[in-house]
Enzyme design. Structure first.
Site, short mmCIF file in Angstrom:
data_model
loop_
_atom_site.label_atom_id
_atom_site.label_comp_id
_atom_site.label_asym_id
_atom_site.label_seq_id
_atom_site.Cartn_x
_atom_site.Cartn_y
_atom_site.Cartn_z
N ASP A 9 0.87 -1.17 0.00
CA ASP A 9 0.00 0.00 0.00
C ASP A 9 0.92 1.23 0.00
O ASP A 9 2.08 1.14 0.40
CB ASP A 9 -0.88 -0.02 1.25
CG ASP A 9 -1.63 1.28 1.44
OD1 ASP A 9 -2.40 1.66 0.55
OD2 ASP A 9 -1.43 1.91 2.50
N ASP A 11 -0.18 5.10 0.81
CA ASP A 11 -0.44 6.08 1.86
C ASP A 11 -0.45 5.44 3.25
O ASP A 11 -1.26 4.54 3.52
CB ASP A 11 -1.79 6.77 1.61
CG ASP A 11 -1.75 7.65 0.38
OD1 ASP A 11 -1.03 8.65 0.39
OD2 ASP A 11 -2.44 7.32 -0.61
N ASP A 166 -1.39 -0.71 6.07
CA ASP A 166 -1.46 0.05 7.31
C ASP A 166 -2.87 0.23 7.83
O ASP A 166 -3.07 0.82 8.89
CB ASP A 166 -0.83 1.43 7.12
CG ASP A 166 -1.74 2.36 6.30
OD1 ASP A 166 -2.17 1.94 5.20
OD2 ASP A 166 -2.02 3.47 6.76
#
Length: 220
Positions: A9, A11, A166
């Protein structure tokens, strides 16, 4: 079957952009006389519905507002905060070790290609990734489409790749694609539920990539 690829991922995972984006929206809400409830942020973090959800919440709390003006102000705030923001601690070590093992690297992000590419280039990392799948080209997380697109472009099977995320929505997307997933929460997401991840690390520097690969290889 051995691992052949890692897909990250963007961001909040490769770069902690989440703190800057949240701070920008919090500033917008306060300027308009409201507070942004964090639980509302957590509902959409990691998806590509964040901006529409925030505008809808603003309408609910304060009434009509100039979306174009807010977009511009938020972008200015975010970019100012990210000018000196580097990759998260330990990320470069993971990328270097992966490359030394011949693993292919990809990105699966609910953000736009322009956003992701701009920051990868700013950080000198664009050439490291053979695939960059983004939310303006595929359905966003928690649907698996971004990971499926990255897998196809990297020419690997789901069981041959490890995802790094995250957010809980991101973990759900990776698991729905049939992948092993490591959650590496950032300061904004650290208190959320990652029980559906295969492994949770407080940071990339908490466990070397070789140990992560050995751990999952041993479970096969």
């Amino acid at each position: 079957m051995s691992f052949r690829a890692l897909i990250f991922d963007f961001d909040g995972t490769l770069v902690d952009t989440e703190s800057a984006v949240l701070a920008a929206w919090q500033g917008t809400f306060r300027e308009l006389g409201a507070e942004l409830p964090l639980e509302k942020w957590y509902e959409v973090i990691g998806t590509h519905s964040t901006t529409p959800a925030m505008f809808a919440l603003l309408t609910e709390l304060v009434g009509d507002h100039d979306q174009d003006l807010i977009r511009q102000a938020n972008r200015t705030r975010i970019l100012a905060r990210l000018e000196t923001e580097g990759v998260r601690e330990g990320v470069l070590d993971y990328l270097d070790v992966a490359t030394s093992h011949g693993l292919r690297l990809g990105v699966a992000s609910s953000s736009s290609i322009g956003w992701v590419r701009t920051h990868l280039e700013r950080l000198g990392m664009a050439e490291r990734f053979a695939s960059v799948a983004t939310g303006d080209r595929h359905a966003g997380k928690p649907r698996p489409d971004l990971y499926l697109a990255a897998l196809a472009e990297l020419e690997v099977e789901a069981g041959e790749a490890i995802a790094f995320e995250d957010s809980p929505h991101g973990v759900s997307a990776a698991k729905a694609a049939g992948m092993t997933c490591v959650a590496v929460p950032n300061p904004i997401t650290a208190g959320l539920d990652f029980s559906h991840a295969d492994l949770v690390l407080p940071g990339f520097d908490a466990k070397p990539l070789d140990e992560v690969l050995e751990l999952f290889t041993a479970k096969r």
